[in-house]
Design a protein around this motif. Sequence first.
Motif, PDB file in Angstrom:
ATOM      1  N   THR A  28      70.865  42.695   7.855  1.00 47.27           N
ATOM      2  CA  THR A  28      71.865  41.908   7.137  1.00 47.27           C
ATOM      3  C   THR A  28      73.019  41.533   8.065  1.00 47.27           C
ATOM      4  O   THR A  28      73.478  40.382   8.063  1.00 47.27           O
ATOM      5  CB  THR A  28      72.370  42.677   5.897  1.00 47.27           C
ATOM      6  N   ARG A  29      73.467  42.477   8.863  1.00 47.55           N
ATOM      7  CA  ARG A  29      74.516  42.177   9.842  1.00 47.55           C
ATOM      8  C   ARG A  29      74.041  41.114  10.836  1.00 47.55           C
ATOM      9  O   ARG A  29      74.804  40.230  11.229  1.00 47.55           O
ATOM     10  CB  ARG A  29      74.961  43.451  10.569  1.00 47.55           C
ATOM     11  N   GLU A  30      72.778  41.194  11.218  1.00 49.35           N
ATOM     12  CA  GLU A  30      72.229  40.204  12.153  1.00 49.35           C
ATOM     13  C   GLU A  30      72.204  38.809  11.517  1.00 49.35           C
ATOM     14  O   GLU A  30      72.546  37.821  12.163  1.00 49.35           O
ATOM     15  CB  GLU A  30      70.825  40.631  12.595  1.00 49.35           C
TER      16      GLU A  30
ATOM     17  N   THR B 102      79.665  39.482   2.766  1.00 50.63           N
ATOM     18  CA  THR B 102      80.319  39.076   4.016  1.00 50.63           C
ATOM     19  C   THR B 102      80.308  40.177   5.065  1.00 50.63           C
ATOM     20  O   THR B 102      80.586  39.913   6.224  1.00 50.63           O
ATOM     21  CB  THR B 102      81.759  38.622   3.755  1.00 50.63           C
ATOM     22  N   SER B 103      80.014  41.389   4.643  1.00 51.63           N
ATOM     23  CA  SER B 103      79.903  42.495   5.583  1.00 51.63           C
ATOM     24  C   SER B 103      79.114  43.618   4.936  1.00 51.63           C
ATOM     25  O   SER B 103      78.971  43.675   3.722  1.00 51.63           O
ATOM     26  CB  SER B 103      81.285  43.013   5.984  1.00 51.63           C
ATOM     27  N   VAL B 104      78.577  44.481   5.780  1.00 50.46           N
ATOM     28  CA  VAL B 104      77.804  45.633   5.287  1.00 50.46           C
ATOM     29  C   VAL B 104      78.246  46.846   6.088  1.00 50.46           C
ATOM     30  O   VAL B 104      78.347  46.790   7.286  1.00 50.46           O
ATOM     31  CB  VAL B 104      76.288  45.417   5.454  1.00 50.46           C
TER      32      VAL B 104
ATOM     33  N   LEU C 256      74.190  37.734   9.151  1.00 53.09           N
ATOM     34  CA  LEU C 256      75.587  37.291   9.084  1.00 53.09           C
ATOM     35  C   LEU C 256      76.065  36.800  10.453  1.00 53.09           C
ATOM     36  O   LEU C 256      76.748  35.773  10.544  1.00 53.09           O
ATOM     37  CB  LEU C 256      76.481  38.419   8.574  1.00 53.09           C
ATOM     38  N   ALA C 257      75.680  37.508  11.507  1.00 51.96           N
ATOM     39  CA  ALA C 257      76.074  37.110  12.863  1.00 51.96           C
ATOM     40  C   ALA C 257      75.469  35.762  13.260  1.00 51.96           C
ATOM     41  O   ALA C 257      76.051  35.032  14.059  1.00 51.96           O
ATOM     42  CB  ALA C 257      75.671  38.191  13.868  1.00 51.96           C
TER      43      ALA C 257
ATOM     44  N   GLN D 244      70.516  47.181   6.491  1.00 58.59           N
ATOM     45  CA  GLN D 244      71.924  46.879   6.773  1.00 58.59           C
ATOM     46  C   GLN D 244      72.046  46.204   8.135  1.00 58.59           C
ATOM     47  O   GLN D 244      72.781  45.225   8.295  1.00 58.59           O
ATOM     48  CB  GLN D 244      72.771  48.155   6.736  1.00 58.59           C
ATOM     49  N   SER D 245      71.304  46.703   9.114  1.00 53.03           N
ATOM     50  CA  SER D 245      71.319  46.113  10.448  1.00 53.03           C
ATOM     51  C   SER D 245      70.799  44.676  10.410  1.00 53.03           C
ATOM     52  O   SER D 245      71.380  43.776  11.017  1.00 53.03           O
ATOM     53  CB  SER D 245      70.471  46.967  11.396  1.00 53.03           C
TER      54      SER D 245
END
Length: 155
Positions: A129-131, A153-155, A133-134, A126-127
Amino acid sequence: MIKLVRLDYRLVHGQILAAWVNHLSAQRIILVDDAAANDEMKSAALKLAKPAGIRLNFFTVEKAITKMPKILELNENIMMVFGTTKALVDVCKATGAINEIQYGATFNKDGSKQIDQSVFLDESEQSDTRELLAMGVKLYSQQTPSFPKEPITSV
């Protein structure tokens, strides 16, 4: 030309070979997975699944980063398959060459959050994936070409 970048812990399997290779008219599959690239038995087993006429490469993350300029210049339809979200983050950070990733399948582990029918992300994934996306990477889940793309688009 890279036609598809996919996250799939299974690397090479029926869905990739039967659906995606044909759909993309892929001529080369590049597997980016340190464990597979460093394990002769695993590499040999995966090579057996490869259809005739399709080139198959096994790259560590480091080798994928080094080879990315050449990969981008190849005059072939290429499918890159990553075994882990960590490998994706490392290659995206180092090269800036990947702007869209398809999440195909991840292993369902204890504590994982289900994203779609075949994508389960633990806290580390999840981390990652957020990275991604960022960094502005477009993420979506899709099992086969006949399934719709589901944006992540978010996790």
